[in-house]
Write a protein that holds these residues in place. Structure first.
Motif, PDB file in Angstrom:
ATOM      1  N   UNK A   2       0.557  -1.124  -0.295  1.00 26.49           N
ATOM      2  CA  UNK A   2      -0.315   0.295   0.286  1.00 26.49           C
ATOM      3  C   UNK A   2       0.975   1.184  -0.019  1.00 26.49           C
ATOM      4  N   UNK A   3       1.890   1.125   0.468  1.00 27.85           N
ATOM      5  CA  UNK A   3       3.107   2.622   0.719  1.00 27.85           C
ATOM      6  C   UNK A   3       3.332   2.617  -0.221  1.00 27.85           C
ATOM      7  N   UNK A   4       3.690   1.225  -1.172  1.00 29.54           N
ATOM      8  CA  UNK A   4       4.567   1.487  -2.510  1.00 29.54           C
ATOM      9  C   UNK A   4       3.519   1.974  -3.868  1.00 29.54           C
ATOM     10  N   UNK A   5       1.950   2.117  -3.728  1.00 25.65           N
ATOM     11  CA  UNK A   5       1.527   2.436  -4.090  1.00 25.65           C
ATOM     12  C   UNK A   5       1.210   3.760  -4.326  1.00 25.65           C
ATOM     13  N   UNK A   6       0.793   4.622  -2.728  1.00 26.94           N
ATOM     14  CA  UNK A   6       0.935   6.185  -2.122  1.00 26.94           C
ATOM     15  C   UNK A   6       1.730   6.381  -3.209  1.00 26.94           C
ATOM     16  N   UNK A   7       2.996   6.446  -2.739  1.00 25.26           N
ATOM     17  CA  UNK A   7       4.352   6.336  -3.857  1.00 25.26           C
ATOM     18  C   UNK A   7       4.342   7.095  -5.078  1.00 25.26           C
ATOM     19  N   UNK A   8       3.907   5.889  -5.529  1.00 26.92           N
ATOM     20  CA  UNK A   8       3.737   5.689  -7.249  1.00 26.92           C
ATOM     21  C   UNK A   8       2.603   6.646  -6.471  1.00 26.92           C
ATOM     22  N   UNK A   9       1.037   6.811  -6.750  1.00 24.57           N
ATOM     23  CA  UNK A   9       0.253   8.262  -6.685  1.00 24.57           C
ATOM     24  C   UNK A   9       0.936   9.213  -6.552  1.00 24.57           C
ATOM     25  N   UNK A  10       1.990   9.490  -5.182  1.00 20.32           N
ATOM     26  CA  UNK A  10       2.505  11.120  -5.409  1.00 20.32           C
ATOM     27  C   UNK A  10       3.091  11.095  -6.511  1.00 20.32           C
ATOM     28  N   UNK A  11       4.128  10.347  -6.994  1.00 18.86           N
ATOM     29  CA  UNK A  11       5.459  10.598  -8.200  1.00 18.86           C
ATOM     30  C   UNK A  11       4.211  11.138  -9.186  1.00 18.86           C
ATOM     31  N   UNK A  12       3.357  10.441  -9.278  1.00 14.29           N
ATOM     32  CA  UNK A  12       2.200  11.066 -10.682  1.00 14.29           C
ATOM     33  C   UNK A  12       1.567  12.514 -10.219  1.00 14.29           C
ATOM     34  N   UNK A  13       1.389  12.906  -9.236  1.00 14.41           N
ATOM     35  CA  UNK A  13       1.229  13.947  -9.167  1.00 14.41           C
ATOM     36  C   UNK A  13       2.136  14.885  -9.507  1.00 14.41           C
ATOM     37  N   UNK A  14       3.541  14.215  -8.355  1.00 14.45           N
ATOM     38  CA  UNK A  14       5.078  15.559  -8.888  1.00 14.45           C
ATOM     39  C   UNK A  14       5.489  15.458 -10.282  1.00 14.45           C
ATOM     40  N   UNK A  15       5.307  14.196 -10.804  1.00 11.46           N
ATOM     41  CA  UNK A  15       6.678  13.769 -11.729  1.00 11.46           C
ATOM     42  C   UNK A  15       5.966  13.771 -13.370  1.00 11.46           C
ATOM     43  N   UNK A  16       4.640  13.951 -13.555  1.00 11.11           N
ATOM     44  CA  UNK A  16       4.147  12.815 -14.721  1.00 11.11           C
ATOM     45  C   UNK A  16       4.409  13.785 -16.096  1.00 11.11           C
ATOM     46  N   UNK A  17       4.103  15.151 -15.887  1.00  8.32           N
ATOM     47  CA  UNK A  17       4.084  16.225 -16.142  1.00  8.32           C
ATOM     48  C   UNK A  17       6.011  16.437 -16.619  1.00  8.32           C
ATOM     49  N   UNK A  18       6.681  16.527 -16.098  1.00 10.59           N
ATOM     50  CA  UNK A  18       8.081  16.379 -16.381  1.00 10.59           C
ATOM     51  C   UNK A  18       8.726  15.159 -16.931  1.00 10.59           C
ATOM     52  N   UNK A  19       8.031  14.332 -16.516  1.00 14.31           N
ATOM     53  CA  UNK A  19       8.802  12.903 -17.550  1.00 14.31           C
ATOM     54  C   UNK A  19       7.996  12.803 -19.034  1.00 14.31           C
ATOM     55  N   UNK A  20       6.387  13.314 -18.387  1.00 17.92           N
ATOM     56  CA  UNK A  20       6.355  14.121 -20.255  1.00 17.92           C
ATOM     57  C   UNK A  20       6.499  14.667 -21.143  1.00 17.92           C
ATOM     58  N   UNK A  21       7.254  15.934 -20.197  1.00 22.13           N
ATOM     59  CA  UNK A  21       7.444  16.952 -21.074  1.00 22.13           C
ATOM     60  C   UNK A  21       9.130  16.322 -21.858  1.00 22.13           C
ATOM     61  N   UNK A  22      10.516  15.288 -21.069  1.00 23.13           N
ATOM     62  CA  UNK A  22      11.217  14.894 -21.337  1.00 23.13           C
ATOM     63  C   UNK A  22      11.057  13.455 -22.918  1.00 23.13           C
ATOM     64  N   UNK A  23      10.019  13.294 -22.806  1.00 20.34           N
ATOM     65  CA  UNK A  23       9.497  11.677 -23.562  1.00 20.34           C
ATOM     66  C   UNK A  23       8.980  12.813 -24.855  1.00 20.34           C
ATOM     67  N   UNK A  24       7.887  13.230 -24.555  1.00 15.85           N
ATOM     68  CA  UNK A  24       8.343  14.669 -26.529  1.00 15.85           C
ATOM     69  C   UNK A  24       9.746  14.714 -26.890  1.00 15.85           C
ATOM     70  N   UNK A  25      10.583  15.633 -26.142  1.00 15.84           N
ATOM     71  CA  UNK A  25      11.929  15.448 -27.073  1.00 15.84           C
ATOM     72  C   UNK A  25      11.890  13.990 -27.608  1.00 15.84           C
ATOM     73  N   UNK A  26      12.118  13.217 -26.605  1.00 12.83           N
ATOM     74  CA  UNK A  26      12.751  11.538 -26.802  1.00 12.83           C
ATOM     75  C   UNK A  26      11.974  10.919 -28.050  1.00 12.83           C
ATOM     76  N   UNK A  27      11.146  11.648 -28.113  1.00 11.04           N
ATOM     77  CA  UNK A  27       9.999   9.907 -28.937  1.00 11.04           C
ATOM     78  C   UNK A  27       9.679  11.317 -30.166  1.00 11.04           C
ATOM     79  N   UNK A  28       9.896  12.911 -29.984  1.00  4.88           N
ATOM     80  CA  UNK A  28       9.619  13.005 -31.381  1.00  4.88           C
ATOM     81  C   UNK A  28       8.171  13.203 -32.071  1.00  4.88           C
TER      82      UNK A  28
END
Length: 416
Positions: A2-28
């Protein structure tokens, strides 16, 4: 687990847009990057409970998303066209450090706000890609049908692809031309959150927070007077958010707000950014608006407000940006300094402006000044017009209360 899933949810809210920005550059490819992002988080939901949360979750998600994206390309049998996207398995995690990801966020912001796109498309794309809103949420925010909004976003992405709009931060030579458009989009996002166009909430904190976050990243990455001024303006406005509605969700006007509920941390931060903005020349429109907001923040009570200085600031702002909305705010400031009749005279001069006559706040301002002047019949007419044009629930209830107060005052005056 349960703690891992909570951390995953926290990472999604904190980092998903940042990760997407880099994936757009890498995958064009915007769409491919979005699909890869979802697949990366799905993989994390399976692997992290078994293997543990990685030391650098964002880097793990980027690497996984990039591989999933390349797998999709291979399945489409176009891998040879995308050979430059392939990465070896031993790519170091620090290749996706915080600075690289921040740079990609900045690239994405300038791409979403490219002048080759129409302003509505820029705003929709920024809300979707930078802020992470769903298509339905963006459609609601922009008062559009989801299907219409979805097509607008698809066309914008196609335009970026077909016109080969570069995924990059403009050069120093291009920046003076490109930056104002980016700042305008950020401020539109903030305004949509600070005073919703419709609905039953005064403030959408998620949008105001996202606009402030985008401006903060921009201020640190590209220091510029107007970036600092816009950030100061938004922080000083956002400081009042808790006092702008009561426990029932009804609108509380500036003169009736409990200033002890204003966020002093945001006010101090806004003042600091304003100081930096004022050190730059020339002073821009956002900085002047921040100066006005700062005057309100400095006043311990509404009666302590320095309306003389605010009126002078609006004069300067109107000379720089002579728009009907600025003229409206200037007229209200003049009324507070010189009396309601002066403000009404200035508002009458705006009556022929097409942009303003169907703007509910214009009629609300006229109503308030007529009320202050004792012209209750004219005030009621203007309040009714404002009520008919307003779409936001709290504003409509506030205007209805004002009408009821005038009716009550009129009834008392008519009583024997």
């Amino acid at each position: 687990m349960a703690s891992v899933h909570r951390e995953l949810e926290r990472v999604y809210h904190r980092d998903s847009r940042r990760v997407l920005a880099t994936l757009i550059r890498l995958l064009d490819d915007f769409t491919l990057a979005e699909e890869a992002l979802q697949e990366a988080f799905a993989a994390a939901a399976q692997q992290w409970p078994v293997d543990g949360v990685p030391d650098n979750p964002a880097a793990w998600l980027i690497r996984t998303g990039q591989r999933r994206g390349i797998d999709q390309i291979r399945r489409r049998q176009t891998a040879r066209q995308y050979a430059h996207l392939l990465i070896p398995d031993d790519t170091a995690a620090d290749e996706f450090d915080d600075q690289t990801i921040a740079d990609d966020r900045l690239r994405l912001l300038f791409t979403c706000c490219h002048p080759g796109l129409a302003m509505p498309a820029r705003l929709a794309l920024t809300l979707r890609e930078m802020c992470g809103l769903t298509t339905e949420q963006v459609a609601s925010a922009l008062l559009q049908k989801p299907a219409t909004l979805a097509q607008q976003i698809v066309r914008a992405k196609r335009k970026i692809r077909d016109a080969r709009i570069p995924y990059e931060v403009p050069s120093a030579d291009e920046l003076p031309e490109r930056l104002p458009g980016v700042l305008r989009v950020i401020y539109l996002v903030f305004n949509e959150g600070y005073s919703r166009s419709d609905g039953d909430a005064v403030v959408d904190v998620s949008l105001t927070d996202e606009a402030i976050r985008m401006a903060t990243e921009l201020a640190y990455s590209l220091p510029h007077g107007e970036v600092h001024g816009l950030l100061a303006l938004m922080l000083l406005h956002h400081a009042r958010r808790e006092a702008r509605e009561d426990e029932c969700g009804d609108l509380v006007t500036l003169d009736e707000q409990d200033r002890s509920r204003w966020d002093r941390t945001h006010i101090l931060a806004g003042m600091e950014w304003l100081q930096q903005a004022m050190a730059e020349t020339p002073t821009g429109a956002y900085t002047l608006q921040a100066c006005i907001a700062a005057e309100h923040a400095r006043a311990n009570t509404y009666d302590d407000t320095d309306w003389r200085r605010i009126a002078l600031l609006y004069d300067a702002l109107y000379r720089r940006q002579p728009s009907p909305v600025i003229a409206l705010n200037r007229a209200v400031a003049m009324a507070m300094r010189d009396g309601p009749e002066q403000g009404l005279s200035l508002l009458d001069e705006l009556a022929g402006e097409k942009q303003i006559v169907n703007y509910h706040l214009y009629h609300a301002a006229r109503a308030d000044l007529h009320r202050r002047a004792g012209n209750f019949s004219e005030a009621r007419k203007a309040y009714e017009r404002a009520h008919a044009l307003a779409a936001q629930g709290p504003e409509r209830r506030f205007l209805q209360r004002r009408i009821a107060e005038l009716d009550h005052a009129g009834g008392e005056a008519a009583a024997p």
